[in-house]
Design an enzyme around this catalytic site. Structure first.
Site, PDB file in Angstrom:
ATOM      1  N   ASN A 225      63.254 112.237   7.205  1.00  0.00           N
ATOM      2  CA  ASN A 225      63.740 110.907   7.547  1.00  0.00           C
ATOM      3  C   ASN A 225      65.197 110.837   7.123  1.00  0.00           C
ATOM      4  O   ASN A 225      65.685 111.736   6.448  1.00  0.00           O
ATOM      5  CB  ASN A 225      62.955 109.840   6.792  1.00  0.00           C
TER       6      ASN A 225
ATOM      7  N   ASP B  64      60.680 115.938  -1.265  1.00  0.00           N
ATOM      8  CA  ASP B  64      60.320 114.539  -0.959  1.00  0.00           C
ATOM      9  C   ASP B  64      61.606 113.715  -0.856  1.00  0.00           C
ATOM     10  O   ASP B  64      62.644 114.264  -0.495  1.00  0.00           O
ATOM     11  CB  ASP B  64      59.335 114.027  -2.028  1.00  0.00           C
TER      12      ASP B  64
ATOM     13  N   GLY C 175      64.592 117.370   2.743  1.00  0.00           N
ATOM     14  CA  GLY C 175      63.937 116.329   1.962  1.00  0.00           C
ATOM     15  C   GLY C 175      63.546 115.195   2.894  1.00  0.00           C
ATOM     16  O   GLY C 175      63.614 115.337   4.117  1.00  0.00           O
ATOM     17  N   HIS C 176      63.157 114.067   2.298  1.00  0.00           N
ATOM     18  CA  HIS C 176      62.681 112.958   3.123  1.00  0.00           C
ATOM     19  C   HIS C 176      63.697 111.827   3.234  1.00  0.00           C
ATOM     20  O   HIS C 176      63.378 110.743   3.691  1.00  0.00           O
ATOM     21  CB  HIS C 176      61.346 112.427   2.587  1.00  0.00           C
ATOM     22  N   GLY C 177      64.934 112.050   2.789  1.00  0.00           N
ATOM     23  CA  GLY C 177      65.959 111.029   2.976  1.00  0.00           C
ATOM     24  C   GLY C 177      66.035 110.039   1.828  1.00  0.00           C
ATOM     25  O   GLY C 177      65.520 110.280   0.738  1.00  0.00           O
TER      26      GLY C 177
END
Ligand SMILES: *[C@@H]1O[C@H](CO)[C@@H](O)[C@H](O)[C@H]1NC(C)=O
Ligand SMILES: *[C@@H]1O[C@H](CO)[C@@H](O)[C@H](O)[C@H]1NC(C)=O
Ligand SMILES: *[C@@H]1O[C@H](CO)[C@@H](O)[C@H](O)[C@H]1NC(C)=O
Length: 299
Positions: free
Chosen positions: A175, A121, A143-145
């Protein structure tokens, strides 16, 4: 222990420090906190505990630890004043749900630096009530940044301000640098800068989503968390996005204002894709040398 051995499965935290001033947690590069969280990772939503939680801790230092496979998020910082977090390695599989690296809320004067984060995440998530956070030299991905938000869920009033993120790399992240707020909330996110950022095959390198509502029908709510004074300076690298590598989705009720882009060069990662920039109700300026071209910002 595995999930089956937890007597209280709703306990919320595994290792918890509350109300400690001047706490130093040093791992000297060899300390390892292993949540062995696999038994909590179902499909989708994860109800596991935070592996390491600091709340109401002032002048905190966390340094030189390795954190792996947390049950849910690896580290949370809530209601703290003054913290320096450095030289951490945070690792969990890309597929592990809700395994954020560091979650921050209701805190001020934080420094997070020189760390490696690869999780399922967000690498770092900054939530409401937070100000003066400086983040640098983070290698994030997968991951999601790094995210600010989501703010304003269920109509809440939330404020985030004075955030600087610089000299970070996002490798194969979903992201990159993201600000997201729920439709129907109130408050603000302002004075935020992202500079000297590298993207390697990120999916959505730059996003502002002021109309976030993933699980329900997005109604045209009258209010929104106001987003202003956001600078992007020196962003480069590649994106695998098939539509937009830069996206500003703002609300009609409270448009984004004073967005500044300067020295941006984000290229498609593959020759057969092209990415562009999209703006809805976003105001600001794109200075010279901005690729993809961002001509959709309103004056
Ligand atoms: C913006 O935030 C930075 C810290 O991130 C701070 O030094 C600066 O004073 C803030 N600027 C304004 C106008 O509040
Ligand atoms: C930070 O900047 C230095 C010098 O430009 C660079 O070598 C390093 O890779 C950067 N760190 C990250 C995480 O991007
Ligand atoms: C682009 O090419 C790659 C292989 O080079 C392929 O895997 C991918 O599906 C293609 N994408 C599109 C959108 O055509």
């Amino acid at each position: 222990p595995a999930k089956s051995a937890w007597r209280d499965k709703g306990v919320g935290q595994w290792l918890r420090f509350h109300g400690v001033n001047g706490l130093n947690v040093y791992g000297s590069g060899s300390g390892h906190i292993d949540g062995r969280g696999q038994s909590w990772w179902g499909n989708g939503e994860n109800s596991g505990p935070t592996a390491l939680s600091f709340s109401s801790c002032n002048n905190l230092q966390v340094n030189g630890l390795k954190h792996t496979n947390s049950q849910r998020n690896h580290i949370s910082i809530n209601n703290c004043k003054g913290a320096t977090i450095s030289k951490l390695t945070i690792l969990a599989p890309q597929s592990s749900p809700n395994t954020d690296g560091i979650d921050i809320s209701a805190s001020t004067n934080l420094r997070i630096q020189h760390s490696i984060m690869a999780t399922g995440d967000d690498c770092i998530a900054i939530n409401g009530g937070t100000s003066n956070v400086r983040i640098n030299d983070i290698a994030c991905g997968p991951g999601h940044g790094i995210s600010i938000g989501s703010l304003g869920k269920n109509g809440r009033h939330e404020e985030v301000e004075d955030i600087q993120v610089w000299n970070c790399t996002f490798r194969e992240t979903q992201n990159g640098v993201r600000i997201k707020t729920w439709a129907g909330g109130s408050g603000f996110a302002k004075n935020i800068s992202f500079s000297n950022i590298n993207f390697i095959k990120s999916d959505n390198p730059v996003i502002i989503d002021q109309l976030y509502c993933p699980h329900t029908e997005c109604s045209d709510k009258a209010s929104a968390v106001k987003i202003s004074d956001v600078k992007y300076i020196g962003l480069r690298g590649t994106s695998v996005s098939k539509k937009s590598s830069i996206e500003f989705r703002c609300s009609k009720a409270a448009p984004c204002s004073n967005i500044v882009l300067d020295d941006i060069d984000i290229k498609p990662a593959l020759p057969n894709i092209s990415n562009s920039a999209q703006c809805i109700h976003a105001h600001g300026i794109a200075r010279a040398c901005v690729h993809p071209v961002v001509n959709c910002l309103q004056k």
